[in-house]
Design a protein around this motif. Sequence first.
Motif, PDB file in Angstrom:
ATOM      1  N   GLY A 174       0.761  -1.116   0.002  1.00  0.00           N
ATOM      2  CA  GLY A 174       0.022  -0.026  -0.136  1.00  0.00           C
ATOM      3  C   GLY A 174       0.965   1.363  -0.071  1.00  0.00           C
ATOM      4  O   GLY A 174       0.481   2.160  -0.717  1.00  0.00           O
ATOM      5  N   LYS A 175       1.963   1.056   0.962  1.00  0.00           N
ATOM      6  CA  LYS A 175       2.717   2.298   0.872  1.00  0.00           C
ATOM      7  C   LYS A 175       3.458   2.660  -0.622  1.00  0.00           C
ATOM      8  O   LYS A 175       3.684   3.478  -1.186  1.00  0.00           O
ATOM      9  N   MET A 176       3.880   1.320  -1.200  1.00  0.00           N
ATOM     10  CA  MET A 176       4.282   1.402  -2.514  1.00  0.00           C
ATOM     11  C   MET A 176       3.444   1.975  -3.581  1.00  0.00           C
ATOM     12  O   MET A 176       3.728   2.812  -4.614  1.00  0.00           O
ATOM     13  N   GLU A 177       2.128   1.599  -3.322  1.00  0.00           N
ATOM     14  CA  GLU A 177       1.088   2.152  -4.253  1.00  0.00           C
ATOM     15  C   GLU A 177       1.295   3.846  -4.222  1.00  0.00           C
ATOM     16  O   GLU A 177       1.006   4.274  -5.559  1.00  0.00           O
ATOM     17  N   LEU A 178       1.333   4.284  -3.184  1.00  0.00           N
ATOM     18  CA  LEU A 178       1.134   5.698  -2.914  1.00  0.00           C
ATOM     19  C   LEU A 178       2.494   6.413  -3.797  1.00  0.00           C
ATOM     20  O   LEU A 178       2.102   7.161  -4.288  1.00  0.00           O
ATOM     21  N   VAL A 192       3.777  13.368  -2.888  1.00  0.00           N
ATOM     22  CA  VAL A 192       2.579  12.639  -2.464  1.00  0.00           C
ATOM     23  C   VAL A 192       1.131  13.113  -2.845  1.00  0.00           C
ATOM     24  O   VAL A 192       0.268  13.004  -2.580  1.00  0.00           O
ATOM     25  N   ASP A 193       1.306  14.717  -2.803  1.00  0.00           N
ATOM     26  CA  ASP A 193       0.078  15.435  -3.214  1.00  0.00           C
ATOM     27  C   ASP A 193      -0.601  14.829  -4.325  1.00  0.00           C
ATOM     28  O   ASP A 193      -1.789  14.675  -4.478  1.00  0.00           O
ATOM     29  N   ALA A 194       0.286  14.673  -5.351  1.00  0.00           N
ATOM     30  CA  ALA A 194      -0.094  14.189  -6.810  1.00  0.00           C
ATOM     31  C   ALA A 194      -0.575  12.548  -6.508  1.00  0.00           C
ATOM     32  O   ALA A 194      -1.738  12.492  -6.997  1.00  0.00           O
ATOM     33  N   GLY A 195      -0.057  12.013  -5.536  1.00  0.00           N
ATOM     34  CA  GLY A 195      -0.245  10.457  -5.505  1.00  0.00           C
ATOM     35  C   GLY A 195      -1.674  10.516  -4.832  1.00  0.00           C
ATOM     36  O   GLY A 195      -2.677   9.700  -5.335  1.00  0.00           O
ATOM     37  N   PHE A 196      -1.952  11.346  -3.836  1.00  0.00           N
ATOM     38  CA  PHE A 196      -3.564  11.155  -3.055  1.00  0.00           C
ATOM     39  C   PHE A 196      -4.403  11.751  -3.918  1.00  0.00           C
ATOM     40  O   PHE A 196      -5.570  11.436  -3.891  1.00  0.00           O
ATOM     41  N   ALA A 197      -4.100  12.805  -4.873  1.00  0.00           N
ATOM     42  CA  ALA A 197      -5.091  13.465  -5.784  1.00  0.00           C
ATOM     43  C   ALA A 197      -5.405  12.176  -6.700  1.00  0.00           C
ATOM     44  O   ALA A 197      -6.632  11.983  -7.144  1.00  0.00           O
ATOM     45  N   ALA A 198      -4.633  11.501  -7.137  1.00  0.00           N
ATOM     46  CA  ALA A 198      -4.876  10.449  -8.097  1.00  0.00           C
ATOM     47  C   ALA A 198      -5.692   9.556  -7.554  1.00  0.00           C
ATOM     48  O   ALA A 198      -6.565   8.983  -8.016  1.00  0.00           O
ATOM     49  N   LEU A 199      -5.354   9.044  -6.347  1.00  0.00           N
ATOM     50  CA  LEU A 199      -6.191   8.068  -5.469  1.00  0.00           C
ATOM     51  C   LEU A 199      -7.562   8.554  -5.457  1.00  0.00           C
ATOM     52  O   LEU A 199      -8.413   7.621  -5.274  1.00  0.00           O
ATOM     53  N   LEU A 333       1.116  10.118   6.382  1.00  0.00           N
ATOM     54  CA  LEU A 333       0.634   9.568   5.144  1.00  0.00           C
ATOM     55  C   LEU A 333      -0.497   8.572   5.408  1.00  0.00           C
ATOM     56  O   LEU A 333      -1.613   8.395   4.839  1.00  0.00           O
ATOM     57  N   SER A 334      -0.479   7.888   6.607  1.00  0.00           N
ATOM     58  CA  SER A 334      -1.610   6.897   6.865  1.00  0.00           C
ATOM     59  C   SER A 334      -2.728   7.567   7.186  1.00  0.00           C
ATOM     60  O   SER A 334      -4.001   6.929   6.800  1.00  0.00           O
ATOM     61  N   GLU A 335      -2.763   8.974   7.815  1.00  0.00           N
ATOM     62  CA  GLU A 335      -3.949   9.516   8.048  1.00  0.00           C
ATOM     63  C   GLU A 335      -4.496  10.077   6.786  1.00  0.00           C
ATOM     64  O   GLU A 335      -5.804   9.964   6.559  1.00  0.00           O
ATOM     65  N   ARG A 336      -3.719  10.435   6.032  1.00  0.00           N
ATOM     66  CA  ARG A 336      -4.284  11.023   4.527  1.00  0.00           C
ATOM     67  C   ARG A 336      -4.893   9.921   3.839  1.00  0.00           C
ATOM     68  O   ARG A 336      -5.889  10.071   2.832  1.00  0.00           O
TER      69      ARG A 336
END
Length: 342
Positions: A174-178, A192-199, A333-336
């Motif tokens: 899961g961490k690698m997915e991010l 990671v902002d871009a990663g979370f936006a994609a998720l 990161l876990s919270e986000r």
Amino acid sequence: MTRRQTLAGMGALAAAGLMGLPARAQAKTLVVPTLGGVWEQYWRSTVAPAFTKQSGAAVTLDVGNGRVWGANLRAAGVAKPPYSIVMTNEVFASGLRKEGFFEKLDLSKLPNYADLYPLAKKTDGWGAIGAVSPIGIGYRTDLVKMPPKSWKDLWNNPEFKGRIGLYNFANSAGKMELLLFSKIFGKDQYDVDAGFAALEKLGSVIQVDFNLSTGLASGEIVVAPFDFGEIARLKKQGLPVDCIIPEEGMIMFDQTINILANAPEKELAYQYANFLLSPEVQGMMAKEFFISPTNSKVVIPAELKADVPISGADMDKILTWDWNFVNEKQGELSERWAKTLK
């Protein structure tokens, strides 16, 4: 494991010359942390006895996982660790390394290190990856009309919507997915902002801690990150599935070998590490667990290539990550992640 598998494993080790040495007095004992289930069974029946025959030392297995071994080490302290060697996921190893538990490897005691793929040497001599399960995109061949080619297809193929599986953030995958999605949709793995936006754009997904196979078997999931070995096992059970190497590269489950700085049996630990990195043991683990050998001298036989398709040049397609960055920002990161994924 069946009795026939156990005997076959013992026979293979004997044929490789790993069990041919006369037994010596077992004056020393090496505590070997190992995963449970089929790993424990195989270590207990085959790997540990073979090392005992080669070294003359007894082996005591400590069954657990990276979280458990890390807790045991921290409870004991750097000066008096309960282990001499630990093989675990790099996400756990990097944290323990930073806390001073491990030493930089003495490569003069690890001749097999020279034959490892570059992927297995990414820790700058502080560890050696002894086992790799490459992760591509697994999917149901009977439920998907257009097979995936890239990670971006998770967003672009309407067939997948609402039927995508992901590992949750508690799992190293899961961490690698991010980090992967941050790299694909942003500047790099740190974006990671871009990663979370994609998720968030991915919409509803089915998250699991470790078992995506149940969802894939039921059809609840039609596509997800899957290690090639697990797809091979599902195929043997008759499930219509396949796994591809995405255009952007693969992630992986890894097992990094680390030597404790204050190991109670350091010389024995180096012997055991070199034993695990040998072509013979690496080849056997590929046959038993469908993992990709990290020793470049291992040639996957033709009859095993369907089950272990990633080796040779394809090993360069496996991506690696900055686990220090992840560990430092773990809570945030876990919270986000929990707030972002539906």
